[in-house]
Design a protein around this motif. Structure first.
Motif, short mmCIF file in Angstrom:
data_model
loop_
_atom_site.label_atom_id
_atom_site.label_comp_id
_atom_site.label_asym_id
_atom_site.label_seq_id
_atom_site.Cartn_x
_atom_site.Cartn_y
_atom_site.Cartn_z
N GLY A 1 2.39 44.21 15.45
CA GLY A 1 1.13 43.23 15.86
C GLY A 1 0.85 42.57 14.22
O GLY A 1 1.84 42.09 13.11
N PRO A 2 -0.46 42.21 13.86
CA PRO A 2 -1.01 41.63 12.38
C PRO A 2 -0.40 42.97 11.36
O PRO A 2 -0.17 44.07 11.89
CB PRO A 2 -2.23 42.04 12.21
CG PRO A 2 -2.88 41.08 13.53
CD PRO A 2 -1.58 41.95 14.81
N ALA A 3 0.29 42.96 10.75
CA ALA A 3 0.60 43.76 9.55
C ALA A 3 0.67 43.16 7.77
O ALA A 3 -0.04 44.86 8.08
CB ALA A 3 2.40 43.42 9.80
N MET A 4 0.36 42.00 7.47
CA MET A 4 -0.22 42.16 6.29
C MET A 4 -1.23 40.73 6.73
O MET A 4 -1.26 39.57 7.25
CB MET A 4 0.59 41.56 5.10
CG MET A 4 1.58 42.64 5.07
SD MET A 4 2.80 42.97 4.26
CE MET A 4 1.51 43.60 2.25
N ALA A 5 -1.80 41.52 5.64
CA ALA A 5 -3.02 39.28 5.65
C ALA A 5 -2.43 38.08 5.09
O ALA A 5 -1.30 38.36 4.70
CB ALA A 5 -4.11 40.12 4.97
N ARG B 1 -1.03 29.57 -1.28
CA ARG B 1 -1.58 30.43 0.08
C ARG B 1 -0.13 30.95 0.64
O ARG B 1 0.92 30.79 0.56
CB ARG B 1 -1.68 28.91 1.43
CG ARG B 1 -2.25 29.45 2.50
CD ARG B 1 -2.42 28.26 3.48
NE ARG B 1 -3.78 28.01 3.48
CZ ARG B 1 -4.47 27.45 4.09
NH1 ARG B 1 -3.82 27.94 5.44
NH2 ARG B 1 -4.81 27.21 4.15
N PHE B 2 -0.35 31.97 1.21
CA PHE B 2 0.42 33.26 1.64
C PHE B 2 0.40 33.33 3.23
O PHE B 2 -0.62 33.69 3.90
CB PHE B 2 0.37 34.99 1.61
CG PHE B 2 0.57 35.08 0.04
CD1 PHE B 2 2.50 35.22 0.11
CD2 PHE B 2 0.05 34.61 -1.35
CE1 PHE B 2 2.73 35.80 -0.86
CE2 PHE B 2 0.75 35.00 -2.49
CZ PHE B 2 2.01 35.94 -2.32
N PRO B 3 1.63 33.24 4.41
CA PRO B 3 1.09 33.16 5.81
C PRO B 3 1.11 34.54 6.39
O PRO B 3 0.91 34.85 5.65
CB PRO B 3 2.19 32.73 5.50
CG PRO B 3 3.35 33.05 5.02
CD PRO B 3 2.65 33.11 3.80
N ARG B 4 0.68 34.45 7.77
CA ARG B 4 0.65 35.30 8.35
C ARG B 4 2.15 36.37 8.04
O ARG B 4 3.24 35.80 8.08
CB ARG B 4 0.39 35.03 9.70
CG ARG B 4 0.93 34.19 10.55
CD ARG B 4 1.05 34.41 11.85
NE ARG B 4 2.77 34.02 12.60
CZ ARG B 4 2.82 34.33 14.12
NH1 ARG B 4 1.82 35.35 14.33
NH2 ARG B 4 3.89 34.25 15.00
N LEU B 5 1.74 37.75 8.07
CA LEU B 5 3.13 38.30 8.96
C LEU B 5 2.37 39.47 9.82
O LEU B 5 1.40 40.15 9.99
CB LEU B 5 3.43 39.94 7.43
CG LEU B 5 4.63 40.05 7.33
CD1 LEU B 5 4.77 40.39 5.75
CD2 LEU B 5 4.68 40.84 7.81
N HIS B 6 3.46 38.51 11.14
CA HIS B 6 2.98 39.27 12.19
C HIS B 6 4.35 40.00 12.90
O HIS B 6 5.23 39.78 12.76
CB HIS B 6 2.49 37.90 13.17
CG HIS B 6 1.93 38.43 14.87
ND1 HIS B 6 1.24 38.83 15.25
CD2 HIS B 6 3.02 38.57 15.77
CE1 HIS B 6 1.07 39.33 16.07
NE2 HIS B 6 2.46 39.65 16.53
#
Length: 402
Positions: free
Chosen positions: A186-190, A304-309
């Motif tokens: 799931g969510p790995a990094m912010a 802006r950094f994107p999600r890492l899922h």
């Protein structure tokens, strides 16, 4: 089945490549010599390749019919003066956008990522009978500035390369012992947002504060109040970070200046929390300006950094492959990290799932390993590099192995 063990010659090349890359880092989106080095290595392996996103390199390793899997390795260094004492330490310099010349080092391990990916490609080229399909090697520039993955996509990455059904990536990490890996589901990094806030006041003599609108006092109130977003507006179960990293104002102690400027870094794990925090920042800085009779500040997005899922299904498949390769005791479950990456742009833009993990770079008995972005960051060569190669090949082999 893919053999994940390198030959002696391949291991020697892996170590030599890493040392060369470590000694010759380049700043984000300026990785010209690094790109040429990667192109030369891919050419030696007979892997077709092309430039993408300026200093990005895409290698397409085809081996008959089968799945298409992307594998990303980031390439940029950082404006840090190295202080490791290694005989292959960097003495390189680079030029920032403002024209200033700065020392450069691989303080985040991207040199290991490139060397490991090239070694994995070499191992796959040596054993074509053990796998089938296509690997799209994504040597991505500009991770540190969140510019590289977006630049590659904007340059037509998925129009020029086969579109993958899965994109993989990995990162060396100090808190995971060398020889081990850690993987989140799931969510790995912010996600990360960086903002510049320019506060406008009214300049006056320091002895006449009644004739001023003091932007320093106003800005300080803004920064203090912004800390209540996390502590008083978000549920404890919704992690977020709001950091003020810089604050600049004034030129002389007896002049109340007409402006102040500060920068913010915001980390969140979900899009709804991100939007809630960003909206609260705008609300608070505007309300504080109103309270002081000042104009509303200018708020500028820096990056802006994107999600890492990590896709839940594919992450569990990769976890099983890593456990089979490295042993169950060497594969950990990682919690979501509040650090950020632009890796997620690549699978998201391809409409594919992504899986990203970390592999250790320092001995388990080292009490305080240097953190990423430290001038002392220098992973031990082994078992760091071999573990990175084995993890890459195990994950790729799960989808491509015969």
């Amino acid at each position: 089945m893919l053999n994940t063990r390198l030959t002696d010659a391949e291991r020697d090349t892996l170590h030599a490549d890493y040392r060369h890359l470590h000694a010759n880092p380049e700043l984000s989106m300026q990785e010209h010599r690094t790109a040429e080095f990667i192109e030369a290595r891919l050419g030696e392996l007979g892997i077709e390749h092309f430039r993408c996103g300026g200093t990005g390199v895409v290698g397409i390793q085809r081996n008959g019919d089968g799945p298409v899997i992307g594998f990303r390795a980031d390439t940029d260094g950082l404006p840090i003066r190295e202080d490791t004492g290694a005989d292959y330490a960097s003495s390189a310099t680079g030029t920032l956008a403002d024209g200033s010349v700065v020392p450069v080092m691989h303080g985040c391990g991207h040199d290991t990522h490139v060397a490991v990916a090239l070694a994995a490609a070499a191992a796959m080229a040596r054993q074509p009978g053990s796998w089938a399909g296509t690997v799209v090697w994504l040597f991505q520039p500009g991770e540190e500035t969140a510019a590289g993955a977006a630049a590659m996509v904007a340059d037509g990455l998925w129009d020029r390369a086969p579109v993958p059904e899965l994109v993989l990536g990995q990162h060396v990490f100090p808190e995971t012992p060398a020889g081990t890996v850690a993987l989140a589901t799931g969510p790995a990094m912010a996600m990360a947002d960086s903002l510049r806030v320019t506060v406008h006041g009214k300049q006056s003599h320091g002895s006449q504060p009644q004739d001023s609108i003091d932007p320093i006092v106003l800005g300080v109130h803004m920064v203090a109040r912004l800390q209540t977003i996390v502590s008083r507006e978000l549920p404890p179960q919704s992690p977020a970070v709001v950091t003020c990293g810089t604050f600049h104002a004034g030129l002389k102690e007896n002049i109340i200046p007409d402006r102040a400027e500060f920068t913010l870094n915001i980390r969140t794990l979900t899009e709804d929390v991100r939007e809630r925090v960003l909206a609260a920042i705008v609300r608070i800085v505007n309300a504080e300006a109103d309270a002081s009779g000042a104009p509303h500040p200018e708020i500028e997005e820096l990056y802006r950094f994107p999600r890492l899922h990590n896709d839940e299904v594919r992450a569990e498949e990769v976890r099983a492959a890593l456990r089979e390769e490295l042993g169950e005791e060497n594969v950990f479950t990682a919690p979501p990290a509040m650090g950020s990456e632009d890796f997620g742009t690549l699978p998201d833009s391809a409409g594919a799932p992504g899986v990203y993990w970390v592999f250790g770079g320092f001995p388990a008995d080292l009490p305080a390993p240097p953190v990423n972005h430290s001038p002392h960051f220098l992973p031990v060569l082994e078992p760091t590099l071999s573990t990175g190669v084995r993890a890459a090949l195990a994950a790729l082999g799960y989808s491509l192995g015969r």
